[in-house]
Design an enzyme around this catalytic site. Structure first.
Site, PDB file in Angstrom:
ATOM      1  N   HIS A  38       6.915  -3.900   5.308  1.00 27.24           N
ATOM      2  CA  HIS A  38       5.658  -3.809   4.575  1.00 27.24           C
ATOM      3  C   HIS A  38       5.760  -2.777   3.450  1.00 27.24           C
ATOM      4  CE1 HIS A  38       1.166  -2.541   4.696  1.00 27.24           C
ATOM      5  NE2 HIS A  38       1.293  -3.583   3.901  1.00 27.24           N
ATOM      6  N   HIS A  80       0.303  -1.360  -5.287  1.00 22.17           N
ATOM      7  CA  HIS A  80      -0.553  -2.044  -4.312  1.00 22.17           C
ATOM      8  C   HIS A  80      -2.035  -1.949  -4.657  1.00 22.17           C
ATOM      9  CE1 HIS A  80      -3.104  -2.310  -0.695  1.00 22.17           C
ATOM     10  NE2 HIS A  80      -2.285  -3.295  -0.362  1.00 22.17           N
TER      11      HIS A  80
END
Length: 293
Positions: A38, A80
């Site tokens: 991740h 992100h």
């Protein structure tokens, strides 16, 4: 004539073996579980950084998930959040800055401290990753058309997985012109769409396209969980995150610190791609089960 036939046979065999050894998403065995890091290995390097990818490669991870954003001058970078505030020493939107300007800021580590590392471009990540680790582009559905020529340039069309929360018609309208050249996976939110609507989304893709697989979010309970075995039987891969409790009915990474067998839930439910924040715990579990590639 006989010698020529034998020679042709061996040449064909060599070509076949080379194809099987090629670093391609399509060659990853269905009977193994793909480990996805991740935002890269963000526990050992700043998330979405070059070193997060390098550390994931060192950890023998199969795929790194990364997030895309676009600068004012249309450079694809890794980021992100909607803003750069949390992960860099700068503030504001990525689109507030040219790439040269955003490159003046430093990335922050997981504890929020500034490092000496800079925001990378997608192309820098492609260079580091090629033939070493697969990539999954999150927050990138709107950028597929921009990413496509980069993947062609680097000859990585079958090493990068696109995904998005979408139905087939929307996907086809936007990317029908390249859909057969890219590797794509729809994201199906079972807990939000419910079983009936989710099955319609799945059927819509299966009837008109062959996605690499399907990513599912489950919710806090198994109330909306569907049987994934029919999808696996048809050759589709099934992805479920182990990140947080609301994505996998409570069978999440933090539980694995005290009970690594929490990952049995994923195997029992015919899941063969797991995105994790606990690379070591998941790797050890899969190795013991003979499910690590």
């Amino acid at each position: 004539m006989k010698k020529t036939t034998i020679l042709l046979f061996f040449l064909s065999l060599v070509i076949w073996v080379q194809a099987q050894c090629e670093f391609s998403l399509y060659n990853f065995p269905q009977n193994k579980v793909m480990i996805v890091a991740h935002r890269g290995d963000w526990r050992n390097a700043p998330e979405n950084s070059i070193w997060a990818i390098k550390k994931a490669i060192e950890a023998d991870v199969d795929m790194a998930e990364i997030d895309l954003a676009l600068t004012k001058d249309s450079v694809l970078i890794l980021m992100h959040d909607r803003t750069i505030d949390r992960t860099t020493t700068g503030k504001g939107l990525p689109s507030d800055y040219t790439f040269a300007e955003i490159r003046q800021f430093y990335l922050r580590d997981g504890a929020g401290h500034a490092t000496r590392m800079r925001v990378p471009t997608l192309e820098e990540i492609l260079e580091v990753s090629k033939d070493k680790i697969f990539l999954n582009l999150d927050k990138g559905f709107d950028y597929i058309g921009l990413v496509y020529p980069l993947l062609k340039k680097w000859d990585m069309l079958d090493q990068v997985l696109f995904k998005g929360v979408t139905d087939y018609n929307t996907f086809n309208e936007k990317y029908g012109y390249i859909k057969d050249e890219i590797v794509f996976m729809p994201v199906v939110r079972l807990e939000k769409s419910g079983k009936e609507n989710s099955l319609k989304i799945i059927d819509g893709f299966i009837k008109s396209y062959h996605p690499y697989g399907f990513e599912f979010t489950i919710g806090e309970t198994e109330k909306e969980l569907i049987d994934f075995k029919p999808l696996r039987d048809k050759g589709y891969r099934v992805w479920v995150n182990s990140l947080w409790y609301d994505q996998n009915a409570g069978n999440n990474d933090d539980v694995a610190l005290e009970n690594p067998n929490v990952y049995e839930w994923f195997i029992k439910n015919n899941i063969n791609i797991i995105q994790t924040d606990r690379i070591n715990e998941l790797t050890v579990f899969l190795q013991k089960r003979g499910l690590k590639q």
